[in-house]
Enzyme design. Sequence first.
Site, PDB file in Angstrom:
ATOM      1  CD  GLU A 103      -2.468  -1.307   2.623  1.00  0.00           C
ATOM      2  OE1 GLU A 103      -2.469  -0.325   3.463  1.00  0.00           O
ATOM      3  OE2 GLU A 103      -2.624  -2.455   3.121  1.00  0.00           O
TER       4      GLU A 103
ATOM      5  CE  LYS B 196       8.610   6.554   7.191  1.00  0.00           C
ATOM      6  NZ  LYS B 196       9.217   7.317   8.301  1.00  0.00           N
TER       7      LYS B 196
HETATM    8  P1  AMP Z   1       5.357   5.763  11.667  1.00  0.00           P
HETATM    9  O1  AMP Z   1       4.520   7.210  12.003  1.00  0.00           O
HETATM   10  O2  AMP Z   1       6.367   6.298  10.840  1.00  0.00           O
HETATM   11  O3  AMP Z   1       5.635   4.912  12.668  1.00  0.00           O
HETATM   12  O4  AMP Z   1       4.313   5.224  10.598  1.00  0.00           O
HETATM   13  C1  AMP Z   1       3.104   4.583  11.108  1.00  0.00           C
HETATM   14  C2  AMP Z   1       1.975   5.366  10.400  1.00  0.00           C
HETATM   15  O5  AMP Z   1       1.870   5.534   9.140  1.00  0.00           O
HETATM   16  C3  AMP Z   1       0.912   4.943  11.092  1.00  0.00           C
HETATM   17  O6  AMP Z   1       0.514   5.493  12.353  1.00  0.00           O
HETATM   18  C4  AMP Z   1      -0.114   5.357   9.635  1.00  0.00           C
HETATM   19  O7  AMP Z   1      -0.728   6.652  10.193  1.00  0.00           O
HETATM   20  C5  AMP Z   1       0.729   5.476   8.649  1.00  0.00           C
HETATM   21  N1  AMP Z   1       0.193   5.223   7.513  1.00  0.00           N
HETATM   22  C6  AMP Z   1       0.161   5.835   6.408  1.00  0.00           C
HETATM   23  N2  AMP Z   1      -0.343   4.774   5.255  1.00  0.00           N
HETATM   24  C7  AMP Z   1      -0.570   3.592   5.850  1.00  0.00           C
HETATM   25  C8  AMP Z   1      -0.847   2.389   5.443  1.00  0.00           C
HETATM   26  N3  AMP Z   1      -1.022   2.247   4.002  1.00  0.00           N
HETATM   27  N4  AMP Z   1      -0.830   1.373   6.344  1.00  0.00           N
HETATM   28  C9  AMP Z   1      -0.527   1.529   7.623  1.00  0.00           C
HETATM   29  N5  AMP Z   1      -0.107   2.657   8.018  1.00  0.00           N
HETATM   30  C10 AMP Z   1      -0.146   3.587   7.236  1.00  0.00           C
END
Ligand code: AMP
Length: 665
Positions: free
Chosen positions: A110, A308
């Site tokens: 995704e 990333k």
């Molecule tokens: P991080 O904040 O870097 O730990 O990444 C996690 C966050 O990515 C989650 O809390 C979501 O808000 C965001 N996110 C964006 N797109 C997705 C997706 N397709 N699946 C899961 N999380 C996502």
Amino acid sequence: MITEEYINGLRDELRQHNYNYYILDNPTISDFDFDQKLKELQAIEAAHPEFYDANSPTQRVGGTITKNFETIVHDHRMYSLDNSYSKDDLLDWEKRIKKMVDGEVQYTCELKYDGASMNLTYENGKLLRAVTRGDGYQGDEVTANVKTINTVPLQLKGDFPSRFDIRGEIILPIEGFLKMNEERVANDEEPYRNPRNTASGSLKLQDSTEVAKRPLECLLYSIKGDNLNIQSQFEGLEKARSWGFKVPKEAKLVNSIDEVLEYINYWDQHRHELPYEIDGVVVKVNSLFQQDELGFTAKAPRWAMAYKFKAEQVSTVLNEITYQVGRTGAITPVANLEPVQLAGTIVKRASLHNADQIEKLDIREGDTVYVEKGGEIIPKIIAVDLNQRPINSVPTEYIGECPECGTELQRIEGEAKHYCPNFNHCPPQVIGRIQHFISRKAMDIEGLGGETVALLVKENLISNYADLYELTKEQVLPLERMAEKSAENLINGIEKSKEIPFERVLFALGIRYVGETVAKKLAKHYKNIDNLLFASTLDLTNVDEIGERIAESVVEFFSSEANRSSVERLKSYGVQLEISKEKLANQTNILQGHTYVVSGVFETVSRNELKKLIEDNGGKVGSSISSKTNFLVAGDKMGPSKRAKAETLGIPIISELDFLNKLKA
Ligand code: AMP
Ligand code: ZN
């Protein structure tokens, strides 16, 4: 005569138009006609308050003022995601997965939408509430604001479960963002920095009418709940779409890491063609059964990985290096930069980590430096442009004394950071330690915030955390911004913290390297503070997973007279310094020294309960089968290769019943 049926028919019709327009992107009536119908509905609702519906399409225009957003504990914790930056990272991840699950693994790829995460709860097809991620355990209820977002369905269609949570990202599409900024500039207002911050800021606006004006969207990616009858991530996405949610079509089901990489490469190239910003790709093990087998680490699911995209870089001038003192006394050098635009934000500061890094890159004030922004909030300096070094440039001399209290800094052998050893009198350390003590995962003192702590220290009302328990209402009342009620809350909050269990108190003490997990282990092993106080380094290293570094830090902490006296005082005030009786009653050491791997589906207990039972009785839970495994507890649907592996290694395979009988014996 207006009937309820008529109103509901009109509502359904407007809902369908809304769906056609915002989700399908395929309107079937003109905007003008839509507005006419909406106005009609508004008029009827105003005349017939008896037919009020909190999820009527009219609710989207806003009109609610929220002064305080209520804190709500999530039914299902909102975890973070592990990050990867290369093909090798992904291959390593695949290896770890293959060790833990059986059979073929499919992945859902995704896009990683760059906005604010949101948890929506639906009951009987209606939006019940919308809560921000917050710290993952609890967030703010922002339902009134989220209702104004057109892509959030207020009433679901099709065959939806009676209650479930659905997660998504609230984003601000680029076009809408630019338009908002055009208007701001025209009104002589400061433009917003980037879509992500603007989206998350919008959620906390007090007036939902303002939120309604912003072209926010909600993109969904995950469903949580019981008895959902969904077998895979991809199926979940499709179902969500059928219930009326906006689930981007770019999601793709693939069969190998190679295909994952293809997906990543494609979107790295094409991401600027999307109407919204993404900062990477999220890869998820598709089968929910396999997801369950993989479980979670303390922070993130093992079954998902964010990839990333390469960080963006810019060059700018380093004006000055300053130094910060943390709560443990650690010194962090900070680069103060000539402000520069980077990856959508304006960057003014960058972290320099430690003296070695400054020396290695020969970073000097006045240099032109390259700054990079990865996943972290604070960007870092990655190189110096030596061609642009000023002629009068001088090498950076690292400070020898604490910038806050003047004490000579120390550097422990083998450690990168310098420390200010003046633990008990260096102001940022004193304040930082108390702030840590009161924080949510520690003593969770309600009614007391970080700023108030700083103020209390400044006013000489407290100088360590034990002092909190002697504060009186009369003492805090004269403080800035304190009122009768808030002073009362503060004192009550402190009083209530006496119920916080021992393991969290241990974490709250702020012993270097003793995080939440280590604190739990120590509490479980030593049972009370006195046992821990007299433990030697050797004794400590004998505790499972406690290494020398932690052991030495614990011993050092309790060798300080000041620390011992704080602990004695906490004890005298009634703070929990031993494991509670009930907890003790349910714990034994009968599984001591044994590592169990748990796999499959169980009947009388859930997999998590089983794991807890193992740990509570002194055993260890392993994540995959190896020569160190002593027993495999096999449930239903355990994969054949796991069984084969256990058999080759001669590891006894026992059933749920065998295990429970073992405990009874
Ligand atoms: P991080 O904040 O870097 O730990 O990444 C996690 C966050 O990515 C989650 O809390 C979501 O808000 C965001 N996110 C964006 N797109 C997705 C997706 N397709 N699946 C899961 N999380 C996502
Ligand atoms: Zn200091």
